[in-house]
Design an enzyme around this catalytic site. Structure first.
Site, PDB file in Angstrom:
ATOM      1  CB  CYS A 268      -0.935  -0.004   1.216  1.00  0.00           C
ATOM      2  SG  CYS A 268      -2.217   1.257   1.111  1.00  0.00           S
ATOM      3  CD  GLU A 308      -6.696   0.257  -1.149  1.00  0.00           C
ATOM      4  OE1 GLU A 308      -7.749  -0.307  -1.473  1.00  0.00           O
ATOM      5  OE2 GLU A 308      -6.488   0.767  -0.028  1.00  0.00           O
ATOM      6  CE1 TYR A 310      -1.157   7.038  -1.707  1.00  0.00           C
ATOM      7  CE2 TYR A 310      -2.264   5.007  -1.074  1.00  0.00           C
ATOM      8  CZ  TYR A 310      -1.379   6.008  -0.794  1.00  0.00           C
ATOM      9  OH  TYR A 310      -0.697   6.006   0.392  1.00  0.00           O
TER      10      TYR A 310
END
Length: 310
Positions: A268, A308, A310
């Site tokens: 992440c 995950e 971003y």
């Protein structure tokens, strides 16, 4: 130390995670409880821990995200609200007050610096991150969600190994996992496995939730490992800056053995972290005479691989 009692235990009852209880057209109006700066004075940039009171009306599971709609109108569509920004939740389903009424976010204030002048350009700063970091207790915040299933903590085997790899605010879901494993007294989940956290940040002042993690290390040395990669303070074996993938390479034999035995691995953080990590894992696999593509395919098939970014 005794673990903390949590309520209401009905939050353990559902067999499926709550999903999209509130949508962008009908968000939930929650209230800011507190905003706390998480990093020291020498950290490049500011990261805040933001506690939001949802009154128990927007329940979630560890590893899920909330959407936040900042105030104001969408500059690209005048007359309409701002777009939703997603943030990984940094608390367990019981929240930081252990009563199921709050959720915490770990937010980096996004600022833009002009490459020519080197000066900050306030007109281009991150709208939502600055709104959250500047918020005061009692301020209202529009939230959507919860969303996401990819980062849910598998709890069917309390003896499982969980390898968590984070850069910066990507540590948010892992803070939730670790509080559930080591801080909270949850009758239905007694963790007896190994949790291993790798956290990559710029320097010591940038470490997030470091006191919490060091306390678990002291209290649960057989069940928790914690390794940091400080790019501006540590050097890798080549004498260059140490990044989280260098730490993974350092412990690669152990990590691969754990994966072969069914460990879950989670990533992440910023999207840019993955190519370097994938290259490292591929190199290690080849050194072991394995095909990384085949191994990755098997990890995904076994639901051991959770990403995950971003």
């Amino acid at each position: 130390m005794p673990k903390v009692a949590v309520t209401p235990l009905e939050l353990e009852d559902p067999k499926e995670p709550p999903l999209n209880l509130y949508k962008p057209k009908e968000p939930y109006t929650a209230t800011i409880v507190s905003v706390e700066r998480l990093v020291g004075p020498k950290a490049p940039g500011e990261v805040c821990h933001i506690v939001i009171d949802h009154g128990g009306n927007v329940p979630y599971w560890e590893g899920q995200s909330y959407g936040v709609i900042p105030p104001g109108e969408n500059p690209k569509k005048p007359g309409t609200p701002q777009n939703v920004r997603l943030y990984s939740i940094a608390s367990t389903r019981y929240g930081d007050s252990f009563d199921g009424r709050t959720a915490s976010l770990c937010v980096r204030r996004a600022l833009y610096y002009d490459p020519e002048t080197g000066k900050e350009d306030p007109s281009k700063k991150g709208v939502c991150s600055n709104f959250l970091c500047d918020a005061k207790p009692g301020d209202k915040v529009q939230i959507t969600g919860p969303s996401g299933k990819i980062m849910l903590l598998p709890e069917d085997d309390p003896n499982a190994t969980h390898i968590m790899i984070a850069t910066g605010t990507g540590v948010a879901p892992f803070r939730g996992y670790l509080r559930r494993m080591f801080m909270e007294s949850v009758p239905t989940y007694k963790f007896r496995g190994l949790a291993w956290l790798f956290l990559g940040v710029a320097n010591s002042d940038s470490l997030l939730y470091d006191k919490e993690f060091k306390k678990y290390l002291k209290d649960y040395p057989d069940h928790f490992r914690y390794d940091t990669a400080l790019s501006r303070e540590h050097k890798n074996k080549s004498g260059r800056k140490m990044y989280v993938q260098d730490k993974i390479e350092e412990y690669s034999d152990k990590i691969f053995r754990l994966l072969d035995n069914g460990a879950h691995i989670y990533f992440c953080g910023l999207r840019g972290m993955m190519p370097g990590i994938q290259d490292t894992l591929r190199k290690v696999a080849e050194q072991r005479g394995e095909s990384w593509d085949e191994k990755l395919s098997q990890l995904k098939k076994n639901k051991q691989w959770h990403v995950e970014v971003y």
